[in-house]
Design a protein around this motif. Structure first.
Motif, PDB file in Angstrom:
ATOM      1  N   LEU A  44      71.844 -11.892 -19.578  1.00 17.74           N
ATOM      2  CA  LEU A  44      72.731 -10.883 -18.998  1.00 17.74           C
ATOM      3  C   LEU A  44      73.049 -11.204 -17.546  1.00 17.74           C
ATOM      4  CD1 LEU A  44      71.148  -7.616 -20.435  1.00 17.74           C
ATOM      5  CD2 LEU A  44      73.275  -8.686 -21.139  1.00 17.74           C
ATOM      6  N   LEU A  45      72.049 -11.651 -16.813  1.00 21.51           N
ATOM      7  CA  LEU A  45      72.264 -12.012 -15.408  1.00 21.51           C
ATOM      8  C   LEU A  45      73.175 -13.226 -15.284  1.00 21.51           C
ATOM      9  CD1 LEU A  45      68.634 -11.537 -14.045  1.00 21.51           C
ATOM     10  CD2 LEU A  45      70.632 -10.184 -13.437  1.00 21.51           C
ATOM     11  N   GLN A  46      72.948 -14.221 -16.125  1.00 21.78           N
ATOM     12  CA  GLN A  46      73.737 -15.444 -16.056  1.00 21.78           C
ATOM     13  C   GLN A  46      75.197 -15.213 -16.423  1.00 21.78           C
ATOM     14  OE1 GLN A  46      71.480 -17.886 -18.698  1.00 21.78           O
ATOM     15  NE2 GLN A  46      69.873 -18.304 -17.197  1.00 21.78           N
ATOM     16  N   ALA A  47      75.446 -14.318 -17.354  1.00 24.39           N
ATOM     17  CA  ALA A  47      76.818 -14.049 -17.779  1.00 24.39           C
ATOM     18  C   ALA A  47      77.487 -12.976 -16.921  1.00 24.39           C
ATOM     19  CB  ALA A  47      76.833 -13.616 -19.248  1.00 24.39           C
ATOM     20  N   GLY A  48      76.742 -12.383 -16.000  1.00 26.22           N
ATOM     21  CA  GLY A  48      77.303 -11.337 -15.154  1.00 26.22           C
ATOM     22  C   GLY A  48      77.464 -10.010 -15.885  1.00 26.22           C
ATOM     23  N   ARG A  49      76.809  -9.849 -17.023  1.00 30.15           N
ATOM     24  CA  ARG A  49      76.925  -8.618 -17.805  1.00 30.15           C
ATOM     25  C   ARG A  49      75.876  -7.588 -17.419  1.00 30.15           C
ATOM     26  NH1 ARG A  49      77.131 -10.816 -23.803  1.00 30.15           N
ATOM     27  NH2 ARG A  49      74.997 -10.224 -23.422  1.00 30.15           N
ATOM     28  N   PHE A  50      74.907  -7.970 -16.620  1.00 30.55           N
ATOM     29  CA  PHE A  50      73.867  -7.022 -16.214  1.00 30.55           C
ATOM     30  C   PHE A  50      74.471  -5.895 -15.380  1.00 30.55           C
ATOM     31  CE2 PHE A  50      70.147  -5.601 -13.741  1.00 30.55           C
ATOM     32  CZ  PHE A  50      69.303  -5.308 -14.793  1.00 30.55           C
ATOM     33  N   HIS A  51      75.587  -6.193 -14.709  1.00 36.61           N
ATOM     34  CA  HIS A  51      76.275  -5.168 -13.919  1.00 36.61           C
ATOM     35  C   HIS A  51      76.740  -4.023 -14.821  1.00 36.61           C
ATOM     36  CE1 HIS A  51      76.031  -7.866 -10.605  1.00 36.61           C
ATOM     37  NE2 HIS A  51      76.897  -8.729 -11.105  1.00 36.61           N
ATOM     38  N   ASN A  52      77.147  -4.369 -16.046  1.00 38.83           N
ATOM     39  CA  ASN A  52      77.575  -3.334 -16.992  1.00 38.83           C
ATOM     40  C   ASN A  52      76.414  -2.391 -17.333  1.00 38.83           C
ATOM     41  OD1 ASN A  52      80.036  -4.608 -17.027  1.00 38.83           O
ATOM     42  ND2 ASN A  52      79.651  -5.695 -18.930  1.00 38.83           N
ATOM     43  N   VAL A  53      75.225  -2.955 -17.477  1.00 37.38           N
ATOM     44  CA  VAL A  53      74.044  -2.136 -17.777  1.00 37.38           C
ATOM     45  C   VAL A  53      73.755  -1.203 -16.606  1.00 37.38           C
ATOM     46  CG1 VAL A  53      71.568  -2.199 -18.263  1.00 37.38           C
ATOM     47  CG2 VAL A  53      73.084  -3.886 -19.315  1.00 37.38           C
ATOM     48  N   VAL A  54      73.851  -1.716 -15.393  1.00 38.01           N
ATOM     49  CA  VAL A  54      73.617  -0.900 -14.206  1.00 38.01           C
ATOM     50  C   VAL A  54      74.686   0.191 -14.100  1.00 38.01           C
ATOM     51  CG1 VAL A  54      73.524  -0.926 -11.675  1.00 38.01           C
ATOM     52  CG2 VAL A  54      72.407  -2.732 -12.985  1.00 38.01           C
ATOM     53  N   ASP A  55      75.941  -0.151 -14.402  1.00 38.33           N
ATOM     54  CA  ASP A  55      77.017   0.849 -14.377  1.00 38.33           C
ATOM     55  C   ASP A  55      76.779   1.939 -15.416  1.00 38.33           C
ATOM     56  OD1 ASP A  55      78.240  -0.536 -12.348  1.00 38.33           O
ATOM     57  OD2 ASP A  55      79.700  -1.533 -13.664  1.00 38.33           O
ATOM     58  N   LEU A  56      76.310   1.562 -16.588  1.00 38.09           N
ATOM     59  CA  LEU A  56      76.018   2.538 -17.635  1.00 38.09           C
ATOM     60  C   LEU A  56      74.884   3.467 -17.208  1.00 38.09           C
ATOM     61  CD1 LEU A  56      76.648   3.512 -20.489  1.00 38.09           C
ATOM     62  CD2 LEU A  56      74.981   1.866 -21.333  1.00 38.09           C
ATOM     63  N   LEU A  57      73.866   2.919 -16.585  1.00 40.31           N
ATOM     64  CA  LEU A  57      72.776   3.754 -16.077  1.00 40.31           C
ATOM     65  C   LEU A  57      73.268   4.689 -14.973  1.00 40.31           C
ATOM     66  CD1 LEU A  57      69.838   1.178 -15.976  1.00 40.31           C
ATOM     67  CD2 LEU A  57      70.101   3.119 -17.528  1.00 40.31           C
ATOM     68  N   SER A  58      74.168   4.211 -14.134  1.00 36.84           N
ATOM     69  CA  SER A  58      74.747   5.062 -13.089  1.00 36.84           C
ATOM     70  C   SER A  58      75.553   6.202 -13.693  1.00 36.84           C
ATOM     71  CB  SER A  58      75.656   4.250 -12.171  1.00 36.84           C
ATOM     72  OG  SER A  58      74.917   3.302 -11.466  1.00 36.84           O
ATOM     73  N   LEU A  67      62.177 -10.796 -17.173  1.00 38.45           N
ATOM     74  CA  LEU A  67      63.168 -11.715 -16.610  1.00 38.45           C
ATOM     75  C   LEU A  67      63.717 -12.663 -17.667  1.00 38.45           C
ATOM     76  CD1 LEU A  67      61.689 -12.588 -13.112  1.00 38.45           C
ATOM     77  CD2 LEU A  67      63.795 -11.358 -13.616  1.00 38.45           C
ATOM     78  N   GLU A  68      62.872 -13.073 -18.591  1.00 39.42           N
ATOM     79  CA  GLU A  68      63.320 -13.961 -19.662  1.00 39.42           C
ATOM     80  C   GLU A  68      64.340 -13.257 -20.556  1.00 39.42           C
ATOM     81  OE1 GLU A  68      61.299 -16.064 -23.524  1.00 39.42           O
ATOM     82  OE2 GLU A  68      60.146 -16.064 -21.658  1.00 39.42           O
ATOM     83  N   LYS A  69      64.099 -11.972 -20.855  1.00 37.13           N
ATOM     84  CA  LYS A  69      65.033 -11.224 -21.700  1.00 37.13           C
ATOM     85  C   LYS A  69      66.331 -10.891 -20.964  1.00 37.13           C
ATOM     86  CE  LYS A  69      61.961  -9.164 -24.973  1.00 37.13           C
ATOM     87  NZ  LYS A  69      62.368  -8.661 -26.250  1.00 37.13           N
ATOM     88  N   VAL A  70      66.238 -10.637 -19.675  1.00 33.33           N
ATOM     89  CA  VAL A  70      67.396 -10.232 -18.885  1.00 33.33           C
ATOM     90  C   VAL A  70      68.213 -11.437 -18.413  1.00 33.33           C
ATOM     91  CG1 VAL A  70      68.059  -9.046 -16.743  1.00 33.33           C
ATOM     92  CG2 VAL A  70      66.287  -8.094 -18.178  1.00 33.33           C
ATOM     93  N   ALA A  71      67.639 -12.619 -18.454  1.00 33.58           N
ATOM     94  CA  ALA A  71      68.299 -13.818 -17.927  1.00 33.58           C
ATOM     95  C   ALA A  71      69.696 -14.035 -18.504  1.00 33.58           C
ATOM     96  CB  ALA A  71      67.423 -15.043 -18.144  1.00 33.58           C
TER      97      ALA A  71
END
Length: 129
Positions: free
Chosen positions: A29-43, A23-27
């Motif tokens: 990405l989550l705060q900037a809303g960029r984690f969605h890009n990672v999920v899209d790439l995995l999809s 969670l500390e490493k992903v924070a």
């Protein structure tokens, strides 16, 4: 983290520490809303795996083999021509014309001219006829 621990009392200490580190490493990405890009790439990767049937893999492998074969052939021809050009004297203009009498030279020139013609036709503007 406390909410996760409350939701699942069966988490051991190592798992809790691992989740906290994650969670500390992903924070950011989550705060900037960029984690969605990672999920899209995995999809996208998952979809590619789902679509990859045997025929598609065979086509990709054939294209890869043909591309590598062409690159290898061009590389060998360039090395051979470079070695010959380095050892032979520079031909005169008439020497070049005499070389054009060789069937292999004419075949190579014909290929080059056809290649340039196709390349030129692809460079036309859409408005040209």
């Amino acid at each position: 983290m406390e909410r996760i621990a409350q939701g699942s009392a069966s988490l051991d200490e190592a798992t809790e520490k691992g989740l906290a580190d994650l969670l500390e490493k992903v924070a950011p990405l989550l705060q900037a809303g960029r984690f969605h890009n990672v999920v899209d790439l995995l999809s996208l990767a998952s979809d590619a795996v789902d679509m990859a049937d045997d025929a598609m893999i065979q086509k990709l492998m054939k294209a890869y083999e043909e591309g590598i074969g062409a690159a290898w052939s061009l590389s060998n021809a360039a090395r051979y021509a470079q070695a010959e050009a380095a050892t032979l004297p520079v031909p005169t203009l008439f020497g070049l014309l005499r070389a054009a009498g060789d069937e292999d030279v004419r075949r190579g020139l014909h290929f080059g001219i056809r290649f340039l013609a196709v390349l030129g036709s692809r460079m036309k503007d859409d408005g040209e006829v």
